[in-house]
Write a protein that holds these residues in place. Structure first.
Motif, mmCIF file in Angstrom:
data_model
loop_
_atom_site.group_PDB
_atom_site.id
_atom_site.type_symbol
_atom_site.label_atom_id
_atom_site.label_comp_id
_atom_site.label_asym_id
_atom_site.label_seq_id
_atom_site.Cartn_x
_atom_site.Cartn_y
_atom_site.Cartn_z
ATOM 1 N N GLY A 5 0.819 -1.205 0.000
ATOM 2 C CA GLY A 5 0.000 0.000 0.000
ATOM 3 C C GLY A 5 0.855 1.258 0.000
ATOM 4 O O GLY A 5 0.555 2.229 -0.691
ATOM 5 N N VAL A 52 -8.194 -18.473 -3.509
ATOM 6 C CA VAL A 52 -8.615 -17.547 -2.467
ATOM 7 C C VAL A 52 -7.988 -17.967 -1.139
ATOM 8 O O VAL A 52 -8.026 -19.138 -0.764
ATOM 9 C CB VAL A 52 -10.149 -17.530 -2.348
ATOM 10 C CG1 VAL A 52 -10.598 -16.576 -1.249
ATOM 11 C CG2 VAL A 52 -10.788 -17.163 -3.678
ATOM 12 N N PHE A 93 -3.468 -10.204 -9.028
ATOM 13 C CA PHE A 93 -3.045 -10.320 -7.629
ATOM 14 C C PHE A 93 -3.816 -9.296 -6.815
ATOM 15 O O PHE A 93 -3.637 -8.094 -6.975
ATOM 16 C CB PHE A 93 -1.529 -10.074 -7.539
ATOM 17 C CG PHE A 93 -0.976 -9.991 -6.138
ATOM 18 C CD1 PHE A 93 -1.340 -10.908 -5.168
ATOM 19 C CD2 PHE A 93 -0.051 -8.999 -5.808
ATOM 20 C CE1 PHE A 93 -0.807 -10.830 -3.868
ATOM 21 C CE2 PHE A 93 0.488 -8.921 -4.522
ATOM 22 C CZ PHE A 93 0.110 -9.837 -3.554
ATOM 23 N N ALA A 94 -4.722 -9.787 -5.960
ATOM 24 C CA ALA A 94 -5.472 -8.921 -5.058
ATOM 25 C C ALA A 94 -4.958 -9.170 -3.653
ATOM 26 O O ALA A 94 -4.808 -10.319 -3.242
ATOM 27 C CB ALA A 94 -6.964 -9.223 -5.139
ATOM 28 N N ALA A 95 -4.688 -8.095 -2.898
ATOM 29 C CA ALA A 95 -4.105 -8.275 -1.567
ATOM 30 C C ALA A 95 -4.386 -7.057 -0.705
ATOM 31 O O ALA A 95 -4.585 -5.950 -1.212
ATOM 32 C CB ALA A 95 -2.599 -8.495 -1.680
ATOM 33 N N PRO A 96 -4.392 -7.250 0.625
ATOM 34 C CA PRO A 96 -4.542 -6.101 1.519
ATOM 35 C C PRO A 96 -3.355 -5.143 1.365
ATOM 36 O O PRO A 96 -2.210 -5.605 1.206
ATOM 37 C CB PRO A 96 -4.528 -6.752 2.913
ATOM 38 C CG PRO A 96 -4.867 -8.189 2.703
ATOM 39 C CD PRO A 96 -4.319 -8.527 1.353
ATOM 40 N N PRO A 97 -3.617 -3.841 1.404
ATOM 41 C CA PRO A 97 -2.509 -2.872 1.293
ATOM 42 C C PRO A 97 -1.427 -3.077 2.354
ATOM 43 O O PRO A 97 -0.277 -2.707 2.131
ATOM 44 C CB PRO A 97 -3.220 -1.528 1.477
ATOM 45 C CG PRO A 97 -4.624 -1.774 0.996
ATOM 46 C CD PRO A 97 -4.934 -3.187 1.392
ATOM 47 N N VAL A 128 -4.476 -5.303 -7.428
ATOM 48 C CA VAL A 128 -5.549 -4.500 -6.838
ATOM 49 C C VAL A 128 -5.584 -4.727 -5.333
ATOM 50 O O VAL A 128 -5.077 -5.736 -4.830
ATOM 51 C CB VAL A 128 -6.936 -4.851 -7.427
ATOM 52 C CG1 VAL A 128 -6.981 -4.634 -8.931
ATOM 53 C CG2 VAL A 128 -7.327 -6.282 -7.092
ATOM 54 N N ALA A 129 -6.187 -3.780 -4.624
ATOM 55 C CA ALA A 129 -6.369 -3.913 -3.179
ATOM 56 C C ALA A 129 -7.613 -4.739 -2.895
ATOM 57 O O ALA A 129 -8.619 -4.634 -3.598
ATOM 58 C CB ALA A 129 -6.510 -2.532 -2.553
ATOM 59 N N ALA A 130 -7.537 -5.583 -1.862
ATOM 60 C CA ALA A 130 -8.675 -6.432 -1.483
ATOM 61 C C ALA A 130 -8.489 -6.867 -0.041
ATOM 62 O O ALA A 130 -7.376 -6.838 0.486
ATOM 63 C CB ALA A 130 -8.758 -7.649 -2.393
ATOM 64 N N PRO A 131 -9.576 -7.293 0.623
ATOM 65 C CA PRO A 131 -9.451 -7.695 2.035
ATOM 66 C C PRO A 131 -8.619 -8.955 2.234
ATOM 67 O O PRO A 131 -7.948 -9.091 3.246
ATOM 68 C CB PRO A 131 -10.911 -7.937 2.457
ATOM 69 C CG PRO A 131 -11.747 -7.228 1.450
ATOM 70 C CD PRO A 131 -10.978 -7.253 0.175
ATOM 71 N N GLU A 132 -8.688 -9.923 1.307
ATOM 72 C CA GLU A 132 -7.856 -11.127 1.419
ATOM 73 C C GLU A 132 -6.995 -11.251 0.178
ATOM 74 O O GLU A 132 -7.281 -10.681 -0.855
ATOM 75 C CB GLU A 132 -8.691 -12.418 1.498
ATOM 76 C CG GLU A 132 -9.691 -12.470 2.601
ATOM 77 C CD GLU A 132 -10.988 -11.866 2.160
ATOM 78 O OE1 GLU A 132 -11.289 -11.925 0.953
ATOM 79 O OE2 GLU A 132 -11.681 -11.298 3.016
ATOM 80 N N THR A 134 -6.045 -12.875 -3.023
ATOM 81 C CA THR A 134 -6.679 -13.687 -4.054
ATOM 82 C C THR A 134 -5.770 -13.666 -5.283
ATOM 83 O O THR A 134 -5.240 -12.621 -5.647
ATOM 84 C CB THR A 134 -8.066 -13.127 -4.433
ATOM 85 O OG1 THR A 134 -8.890 -13.125 -3.269
ATOM 86 C CG2 THR A 134 -8.727 -13.970 -5.508
ATOM 87 N N VAL B 52 -12.868 -6.065 -7.597
ATOM 88 C CA VAL B 52 -13.193 -6.481 -6.243
ATOM 89 C C VAL B 52 -14.385 -5.677 -5.728
ATOM 90 O O VAL B 52 -14.423 -4.448 -5.865
ATOM 91 C CB VAL B 52 -11.970 -6.272 -5.315
ATOM 92 C CG1 VAL B 52 -12.298 -6.686 -3.887
ATOM 93 C CG2 VAL B 52 -10.773 -7.041 -5.843
ATOM 94 N N HIS B 303 -5.334 2.529 -8.490
ATOM 95 C CA HIS B 303 -6.015 1.277 -8.183
ATOM 96 C C HIS B 303 -5.499 0.652 -6.901
ATOM 97 O O HIS B 303 -5.990 -0.363 -6.474
ATOM 98 C CB HIS B 303 -5.845 0.277 -9.325
ATOM 99 C CG HIS B 303 -6.628 0.654 -10.534
ATOM 100 N ND1 HIS B 303 -6.111 1.443 -11.531
ATOM 101 C CD2 HIS B 303 -7.908 0.393 -10.894
ATOM 102 C CE1 HIS B 303 -7.026 1.612 -12.467
ATOM 103 N NE2 HIS B 303 -8.117 0.987 -12.112
ATOM 104 N N PHE B 304 -4.473 1.223 -6.305
ATOM 105 C CA PHE B 304 -3.885 0.583 -5.135
ATOM 106 C C PHE B 304 -3.488 1.611 -4.099
ATOM 107 O O PHE B 304 -2.326 1.743 -3.751
ATOM 108 C CB PHE B 304 -2.660 -0.218 -5.560
ATOM 109 C CG PHE B 304 -2.545 -1.471 -4.777
ATOM 110 C CD1 PHE B 304 -2.542 -1.452 -3.395
ATOM 111 C CD2 PHE B 304 -2.495 -2.696 -5.413
ATOM 112 C CE1 PHE B 304 -2.459 -2.602 -2.668
ATOM 113 C CE2 PHE B 304 -2.408 -3.858 -4.690
ATOM 114 C CZ PHE B 304 -2.389 -3.816 -3.318
ATOM 115 N N THR B 306 -3.260 3.521 -0.340
ATOM 116 C CA THR B 306 -3.068 3.051 1.045
ATOM 117 C C THR B 306 -4.397 3.020 1.768
ATOM 118 O O THR B 306 -5.274 3.796 1.457
ATOM 119 C CB THR B 306 -2.158 4.027 1.820
ATOM 120 O OG1 THR B 306 -1.661 5.010 0.920
ATOM 121 C CG2 THR B 306 -1.021 3.278 2.423
#
Lengths: 306, 306
Positions: A5, A52, A93-97, A128-132, A134, B52, B303-304, B306
């Motif tokens: 992030g 996931v 790739f989606a992941a928490p910041p 991209v940013a996401a809660p988990e 993925t 997402v 898209h990302f 903080t």
């Protein structure tokens, strides 16, 4: 090294892209609206899987490098199961910041190294940013002028054979779920499947009539061949490879455990199989799968349970 | 109709697949280890985006049909931005098991209909359980024997031109965030972008030297052309189309708003542009983007964050 992030989208892409050597099939790699991949055959084989966190992997059981290798492997295996040569991967790739940059780097190292093992490379993707966490992985491949090896070509009288480990990943997962971290041969098989990528070319050379990769469990996946080909598949359990390391539940793991990404195929009765393949049964007239003549036990891997 | 968790993985795939007509480029569609797509050019254009829930769409602001169309549109636009003809989509769909089957069906209707508008079809994919709805879309395309239209070909002296709506999606999103649901022309533009898919062929016919789709905002995306081509892009704000419906912040939305999936390209000075294109500036020597000779204001779409 900070979090992804803090780094931001474009710097993260640049950081990850530097870790991705491009193979000869990649004519235009990351950095434009889309990648351009060689497809000399005039057709392209394409498959997508989504992994996931908490469902397909756990960050406390698997490190990022292994998660990357696993995510790449299961898609590359699908390409090989069509009788094609993998050329490229695209990775969403989606992941928490708050994810560490180093964690992401190791993930992409895993993706890149598994690609190299299969002769492909990571040619593009998205972050991209996401809660988990993925991972959405798309693999592409080239058929080299040959017809695809589908699930629909099995004929009564064909031999059924497998190539690769069966039940190892399931046995490893059962151990981890029970709080044990060994035998390593099993837990590592869960963390990082090792599909025998040569299987596609071997199967084609031996005249395979159908081929797939075992992702849901041997019995269930042979059921896909039976359904698509309009045949019955008879498995002799005594012929299924069940190494002692699989333990007392070994046969069950080998018959129903998914995610080893072994390959199962059917071959004309007189076909000469390479020594790396094991004959485990016969295609007959009928429907479904029988193990030693009986309905198999339930217990396959459902990717979408309630 | 029940939930997708009740239905289970294989029945859900069967239900959704029935809604996906296959176009002529799909040589082998859903149901095997991988799809096989025609790539007559001998190369394939490929791009992936991940959407997402809560970040790229909100289920209370957008219905499933619009989410499907949007997810398809942004990937198909990336293929067109390479000067290619879209052929197929692969869709990874992650969703909570409690999601209504009907919701998923409408999503796939949206994906299929947007594909049809671009001449492509949904050829395969994956469904998995996840805490939020996530869509991972891969689009493939064919270059028809021509070189790809990258971001790297702009030269000093080229004209800069755009095709399609700018700022509409951003203005619509601002309205929804403020609790308003109109003007519909704007809120609908957020819910369902309408990339002018003909833009790729038009740009190629007019001799475009670079092309991209405006997903991050016009100024930021022109910055990608400037960086890749080693040039400066000078934008004349008075030439940027800013319809009155965009309101008092119209120019800002048009310069910085992403997600309309308009197209921006550069063309040789003497090129004759089709009437659907609007000349908005010039390529010069230097670096970066200038608006009326000045550094543009910040405020692009990251898209990302903080």
């Amino acid at each position: 090294m900070g979090t992804i992030g803090d780094l931001g989208e474009f710097a993260l892409i640049a950081t990850l892209t530097r870790r991705l050597p491009q193979g000869p099939a990649v004519l235009l790699g990351p950095g434009d609206d889309a990648a351009v991949i060689g497809a000399p055959d005039g057709r392209v084989v394409a498959t997508t899987d989504v992994l996931v966190e908490g469902r397909h992997f756990r960050r406390d059981w698997s490190g990022p490098y292994d998660i990357g290798r696993k995510a790449a492997a299961q898609n590359l295996a699908d390409v090989v199961a069509m009788g094609a040569r993998p050329t490229a991967l695209l990775v969403g790739f989606a992941a928490p910041p708050a994810t560490d940059v180093e964690w992401a780097e190791r993930l992409y190292d895993g993706l890149a190294h598994e690609c190299r093992a299969a002769g492909a490379s990571v040619a593009g993707g998205d972050v991209v940013a996401a809660p988990e966490v993925t991972l959405a992985v798309t693999a592409l491949g080239d058929l080299g002028g040959a017809p695809p090896l589908t699930r629909a070509g099995a004929r009564p009288g064909d031999a059924v054979a497998v190539r690769g480990r069966l039940g190892f990943a399931a046995a490893g997962l059962a151990l981890l779920a029970a709080g044990r971290d060994g035998p390593a041969e099993l837990t590592e098989a869960h963390r990082r499947p090792r599909p025998p990528y040569a299987a596609g070319a071997e199967a084609r050379a031996a005249g395979a009539t159908a081929l797939l990769d075992v992702s849901d469990g041997l019995v269930q996946d042979l059921g896909h061949i039976a359904a698509a080909s309009g045949v019955r598949v008879d498995v002799e359990s005594a012929a299924v490879p069940v190494p002692a390391v699989l333990g007392p539940d070994g046969l069950r793991h080998a018959l129903t455990g998914g995610e080893d990404h072994a390959f199962a195929g059917t071959f004309p009765a007189g076909a000469v199989l390479p020594p790396s393949w094991t004959r485990i049964g016969t295609v007959t007239e009928g429907t479904g799968v029988r193990v030693d003549g009986r309905e198999p036990p339930p217990g396959a891997w459902d990717h979408f349970p309630t």
